[in-house]
Structures are given as C-alpha cells and as structure tokens.
Design a protein around this motif. Structure first.
Motif, PDB file in Angstrom:
ATOM      1  N   LEU A  29       3.921  47.957  68.867  1.00 28.52           N
ATOM      2  CA  LEU A  29       4.714  46.783  69.242  1.00 28.52           C
ATOM      3  C   LEU A  29       3.857  45.860  70.099  1.00 28.52           C
ATOM      4  CD1 LEU A  29       8.159  48.238  70.330  1.00 28.52           C
ATOM      5  CD2 LEU A  29       7.856  46.322  68.774  1.00 28.52           C
ATOM      6  N   ARG A  30       4.067  44.580  69.957  1.00 27.87           N
ATOM      7  CA  ARG A  30       3.399  43.628  70.834  1.00 27.87           C
ATOM      8  C   ARG A  30       4.355  42.487  71.131  1.00 27.87           C
ATOM      9  NH1 ARG A  30       2.038  39.052  68.101  1.00 27.87           N
ATOM     10  NH2 ARG A  30       1.615  39.191  65.855  1.00 27.87           N
ATOM     11  N   ASP A 241       5.249  52.140  71.938  1.00 24.79           N
ATOM     12  CA  ASP A 241       4.153  51.315  71.461  1.00 24.79           C
ATOM     13  C   ASP A 241       3.848  51.479  69.973  1.00 24.79           C
ATOM     14  OD1 ASP A 241       3.813  50.309  73.988  1.00 24.79           O
ATOM     15  OD2 ASP A 241       2.322  51.786  74.561  1.00 24.79           O
ATOM     16  N   HIS A 242       4.440  52.458  69.333  1.00 29.16           N
ATOM     17  CA  HIS A 242       4.240  52.653  67.897  1.00 29.16           C
ATOM     18  C   HIS A 242       5.600  52.860  67.240  1.00 29.16           C
ATOM     19  CE1 HIS A 242       0.341  53.633  69.662  1.00 29.16           C
ATOM     20  NE2 HIS A 242      -0.186  53.307  68.517  1.00 29.16           N
ATOM     21  N   ASP A 243       6.445  51.859  67.427  1.00 30.12           N
ATOM     22  CA  ASP A 243       7.863  51.950  67.079  1.00 30.12           C
ATOM     23  C   ASP A 243       8.071  51.658  65.606  1.00 30.12           C
ATOM     24  OD1 ASP A 243      10.515  52.210  67.505  1.00 30.12           O
ATOM     25  OD2 ASP A 243      10.727  50.501  68.847  1.00 30.12           O
ATOM     26  N   ASP A 244       8.335  52.671  64.794  1.00 32.30           N
ATOM     27  CA  ASP A 244       8.451  52.412  63.363  1.00 32.30           C
ATOM     28  C   ASP A 244       9.861  52.565  62.826  1.00 32.30           C
ATOM     29  OD1 ASP A 244       6.867  55.601  62.669  1.00 32.30           O
ATOM     30  OD2 ASP A 244       8.974  55.159  62.877  1.00 32.30           O
ATOM     31  N   ASP A 268      19.812  39.227  79.143  1.00 30.02           N
ATOM     32  CA  ASP A 268      19.456  39.406  80.538  1.00 30.02           C
ATOM     33  C   ASP A 268      17.960  39.721  80.661  1.00 30.02           C
ATOM     34  OD1 ASP A 268      19.077  42.135  80.051  1.00 30.02           O
ATOM     35  OD2 ASP A 268      20.972  42.737  80.946  1.00 30.02           O
ATOM     36  N   SER A 269      17.536  40.077  81.853  1.00 33.75           N
ATOM     37  CA  SER A 269      16.101  40.208  82.135  1.00 33.75           C
ATOM     38  C   SER A 269      15.490  41.521  81.658  1.00 33.75           C
ATOM     39  CB  SER A 269      15.855  40.056  83.636  1.00 33.75           C
ATOM     40  OG  SER A 269      16.538  41.081  84.364  1.00 33.75           O
ATOM     41  N   HIS A 270      16.292  42.439  81.117  1.00 36.51           N
ATOM     42  CA  HIS A 270      15.772  43.764  80.810  1.00 36.51           C
ATOM     43  C   HIS A 270      15.046  43.851  79.474  1.00 36.51           C
ATOM     44  CE1 HIS A 270      17.571  45.429  84.352  1.00 36.51           C
ATOM     45  NE2 HIS A 270      18.769  45.020  84.002  1.00 36.51           N
ATOM     46  N   GLY A 271      15.305  42.929  78.574  1.00 35.90           N
ATOM     47  CA  GLY A 271      14.595  42.929  77.300  1.00 35.90           C
ATOM     48  C   GLY A 271      15.127  43.961  76.325  1.00 35.90           C
ATOM     49  N   GLY A 272      14.545  43.966  75.133  1.00 35.32           N
ATOM     50  CA  GLY A 272      14.965  44.904  74.089  1.00 35.32           C
ATOM     51  C   GLY A 272      15.061  44.258  72.723  1.00 35.32           C
ATOM     52  N   LEU A 273      15.128  42.922  72.668  1.00 35.21           N
ATOM     53  CA  LEU A 273      15.204  42.225  71.390  1.00 35.21           C
ATOM     54  C   LEU A 273      13.853  42.312  70.684  1.00 35.21           C
ATOM     55  CD1 LEU A 273      16.622  40.325  69.361  1.00 35.21           C
ATOM     56  CD2 LEU A 273      15.875  38.402  70.789  1.00 35.21           C
ATOM     57  N   GLN A 274      13.888  42.686  69.389  1.00 33.35           N
ATOM     58  CA  GLN A 274      12.681  42.790  68.586  1.00 33.35           C
ATOM     59  C   GLN A 274      12.875  42.043  67.269  1.00 33.35           C
ATOM     60  OE1 GLN A 274      11.752  46.967  68.149  1.00 33.35           O
ATOM     61  NE2 GLN A 274      11.688  47.332  70.359  1.00 33.35           N
ATOM     62  N   ASN A 277       8.197  40.233  61.869  1.00 36.51           N
ATOM     63  CA  ASN A 277       7.513  39.068  61.316  1.00 36.51           C
ATOM     64  C   ASN A 277       7.251  39.225  59.818  1.00 36.51           C
ATOM     65  OD1 ASN A 277       5.194  40.669  61.040  1.00 36.51           O
ATOM     66  ND2 ASN A 277       4.077  39.676  62.710  1.00 36.51           N
ATOM     67  N   LYS A 278       6.674  38.206  59.206  1.00 35.33           N
ATOM     68  CA  LYS A 278       6.476  38.198  57.757  1.00 35.33           C
ATOM     69  C   LYS A 278       5.493  39.270  57.305  1.00 35.33           C
ATOM     70  CE  LYS A 278       7.509  33.264  57.268  1.00 35.33           C
ATOM     71  NZ  LYS A 278       6.957  31.915  56.907  1.00 35.33           N
ATOM     72  N   GLN A 279       4.635  39.680  58.215  1.00 31.80           N
ATOM     73  CA  GLN A 279       3.663  40.718  57.888  1.00 31.80           C
ATOM     74  C   GLN A 279       4.229  42.124  58.044  1.00 31.80           C
ATOM     75  OE1 GLN A 279       2.819  37.986  60.044  1.00 31.80           O
ATOM     76  NE2 GLN A 279       2.236  36.998  58.117  1.00 31.80           N
ATOM     77  N   GLY A 280       5.482  42.222  58.535  1.00 27.12           N
ATOM     78  CA  GLY A 280       6.125  43.522  58.664  1.00 27.12           C
ATOM     79  C   GLY A 280       5.858  44.209  59.980  1.00 27.12           C
ATOM     80  N   GLN A 281       5.516  43.451  61.011  1.00 30.47           N
ATOM     81  CA  GLN A 281       5.291  44.042  62.325  1.00 30.47           C
ATOM     82  C   GLN A 281       6.422  43.654  63.269  1.00 30.47           C
ATOM     83  OE1 GLN A 281       1.709  42.881  64.435  1.00 30.47           O
ATOM     84  NE2 GLN A 281       1.840  44.668  65.785  1.00 30.47           N
ATOM     85  N   TRP A 282       6.889  44.633  64.038  1.00 31.56           N
ATOM     86  CA  TRP A 282       7.911  44.365  65.038  1.00 31.56           C
ATOM     87  C   TRP A 282       7.278  43.707  66.254  1.00 31.56           C
ATOM     88  CZ3 TRP A 282      12.778  44.237  63.934  1.00 31.56           C
ATOM     89  CH2 TRP A 282      13.325  45.105  62.974  1.00 31.56           C
TER      90      TRP A 282
END
Length: 380
Positions: A29-30, A241-244, A268-274, A277-282
C-alpha cells in the motif's frame, strides 16, 4: 476465496454489467499522489464569474478522467455544522445496543435507520463489514429548495419515488441532537451537491444548468458510518503494507463502486479509505484537514460514455481507534432518465437510456447476485 498468482489476486465485484473481476497487485500500500487524487479549491464555483467557474470545472474534468476521486477545499459547508454532526454521530453509536436497535431499519417503511454490527456485507467475497451505520434517504422537507411549504408542489410522478418518514427520529427521541445535527448537515450537503452538479456539467462542455431539473428532487441519501478498530492481524506489517484482500482479513467496508453520480465524503482524522487505481494497486486516500472527498459513481461513468471513471474503493480501519465517516450519495431523481450526454469524436454511444429507478434496482440486484454466488461457493 480469491484466486492468486505470485504477484496478483482476483477481486470479484458487483457492477452495472453483472459480476466482474479485477486483477489486484499484491504490492505494498502507498499514499495516493497529488497527481492521482488532487486537492481542488472549489471556492470559485460560487463566483459570479463564468470563467472562474470554468477554471474549476477543468480541474474537476482532469480528476474525473484520471481516478474519479479528488479532495475539495473551501467547499462552503461550515466547520461547526460538520463538527456537530460528527460529535452527535459518535454519541449515538456509543449508546448501548438496545437503545440503538430501537431505530433499526428493519422496522422502517423505507431504508432508513440503524444497522447493527455484523449485518452488512457490501462485498460478500470480503466477508462481513466491521461497521455500524445509520442512514436517511432524501426528504424534501429538509431540502432548502423545497421545505414544508413546497411539498404540495411536488408532482405525483415524483412523490411515488420519495421515501421520507419520521420513524428514525421517533425512535431516537431520547437523543434529539441526532436529528438536529443531521438535518442541518443534510441541508448543507444538498446545496454543495447542486453546485457540484453544475460544475460537472461545465466540465463536460455542457450548459451549466443542464442537470438542474434532474436533481430538483434527487435520489440522495445521507449516512453515518461507525468503524470500530480492526484488531485481527492488524499489527502485522504484511497486512498493513502488503494488503491484498485475499487472505481472509476483515474489512471495515468491502470493495465496491458507488451507484449514482457522485458521493461527497467527510472522514475523520484516523484514515482507512483506500482506492484501487487503474493499474490494480490499492492507494491510501489519507484524510486532509479541511477537505471533503468526492468520488464518481457508475451513473456518472455511464452518462459520460466511460470518459469519467467510477473507481473501486473500500475502507479498513487499522488505526486502533474508532473511526467515523459521513457519506452523502447524490444522483438524478428516480423518476428521471439516465442518458449518455457526451460522446467523444470517433466513439459510439455505449449505453441505452435507462430510468434512474431501474438503474438503482439493477445495481442492487447485482449486489444480491454477488452474495448468492458467494453463498454457493461456500456451500460447495
């Protein structure tokens, strides 16, 4: 569950065209880059200057053709309105289960009210969503352009598609602040959504008011999502970091695309939305202070003949803290027709006209079909 190779996994999804698969990279993930999910200052869409409004529309066009996701700042919703809704949301979900279940959507006439933990599977292939939610469908009484006085002027062919009811407020009378803050926030979201609709029309090279009538009585809904932290394997570097998505881990909300024109999301500030993309990467769509996220839905992709992108997304709350998001879903009125409005030179029109009510039913049926397929796989 998911079919894997050394570097990829296959993700099943409900779509307007039935069940589809997407190849997902098993890469780290990035964070999304600004070139992928840009921050757009939309304050000029409220300007009397057409050229200033068009300048924003061109930025929206670029984002819509690329990822179909962008952040908006200077959007006009007062900070205190959002903060009040957020605080009331947390207070509601922190109540005991018996109190919350008084407002269960199962007893509502329409799809309004509370959903308990372990009851939602937006993508059955990814298991049960780790969330609770509260939803309320468009109610013209709380629309600044309609209100109580305007109810009598709504045409009968429109009224049959409206789903307003007082049930959720009656069942949360112990906590009147929930209605107070939600109704106020809904009114602000309606004003912003209509302004963005005009911006999207400009972005397509159309007359600015092209869609005004189609969203006079919109198909809209407002939601509160409450995500407890996911603790299952959450501390492992591999998961973070390797979320598949193919190893049985839990999801806060499963992978999906939205149905309608677009969604306005406060997180909110905690995040989690992923976002996929078109290349298939989260990619992580991290919270950006003072902004809202806008993402396009399947109806927008359809009316633009696939020029604009409805992107797969999900949420996973590994923050260790409770997380809240507040989505506002926006589309043409269910009595309206969804038609292709732009076709690029050299292209053919890909989609026939469809009634918006039929469109939503088709998308819901697709999700049910995905669920049935998953059940048959589990039983075999």
């Amino acid at each position: 569950m998911a079919t894997e190779t050394a570097a990829t996994t296959q993700l099943r999804l409900a779509s307007p065209n039935g069940i589809i698969t997407r190849t997902v990279l098993k890469s780290p993930l990035r964070d999304a880059l600004p070139s992928e999910i840009p921050i757009i200052d939309i304050s000029p869409i409220f300007s009397p200057s057409l050229s200033e409004r068009q300048a924003v529309a061109q930025q929206v066009r670029a984002a819509a053709r690329n990822m179909g996701f962008f952040y908006i700042k200077n959007h006009g919703i007062p900070e205190d309105v959002t903060q009040d809704a957020y605080e009331a949301c947390l207070a509601f979900f922190r109540q005991d289960m018996e109190t919350k279940m008084r407002a269960t959507y199962e007893n509502a006439r329409w799809d309004n009210g509370y959903r308990a933990p372990d009851t939602q599977r937006l993508n059955p292939y990814e298991g049960i969503d780790v969330r609770e939610s509260f939803s309320y469908l468009y109610d013209p009484r709380y629309d600044p352009t309609v209100g109580e006085d305007g109810i009598k002027d709504i045409p009968e062919e429109v009224k049959q598609h409206l789903h307003n009811e007082d049930y959720p407020w009656e069942q949360t009378s112990n906590f009147p602040r929930l209605k107070e803050t939600m109704v106020r926030h809904i009114g602000e979201c309606l004003k912003l959504a209509r302004a963005l609709t005009r911006c999207f029309a400009l972005s397509l090279g159309l007359e600015e008011g092209m869609f005004d009538e189609k969203v006079r009585y919109p198909d809209a809904s407002y939601g509160l999502n409450y995500y407890p932290p996911i603790t299952q394997k959450a501390t492992t570097t591999v998961l973070q970091d390797h979320d598949d998505g193919g190893d049985g881990e839990r999801v806060s909300i499963g992978s999906h695309t939205d149905f309608q024109l677009f969604t306005i999301l406060w997180q909110d500030s905690h995040g989690g939305l992923q976002v996929l993309n078109k290349q298939g990467q989260w990619l992580r769509a991290r919270p950006v202070d003072g902004t809202l996220v806008v993402n396009l839905g399947d109806c927008m992709q359809r009316i633009t003949n696939d020029a604009y992108v409805s992107t797969v997304h999900r949420a996973r709350n590994y923050s260790g803290s409770e997380r809240v998001s507040i989505p506002f879903f926006w589309g043409f009125g269910l009595h309206e027709t969804c038609s292709v409005v732009v076709v690029a030179e050299g292209e053919e029109r890909k989609y026939e006209d469809v009634k918006c009510d039929d469109w939503v039913r088709r998308r819901i049926e697709g999700m049910l079909e995905l669920g049935k397929l998953e059940e048959s796989v589990e039983e075999s």
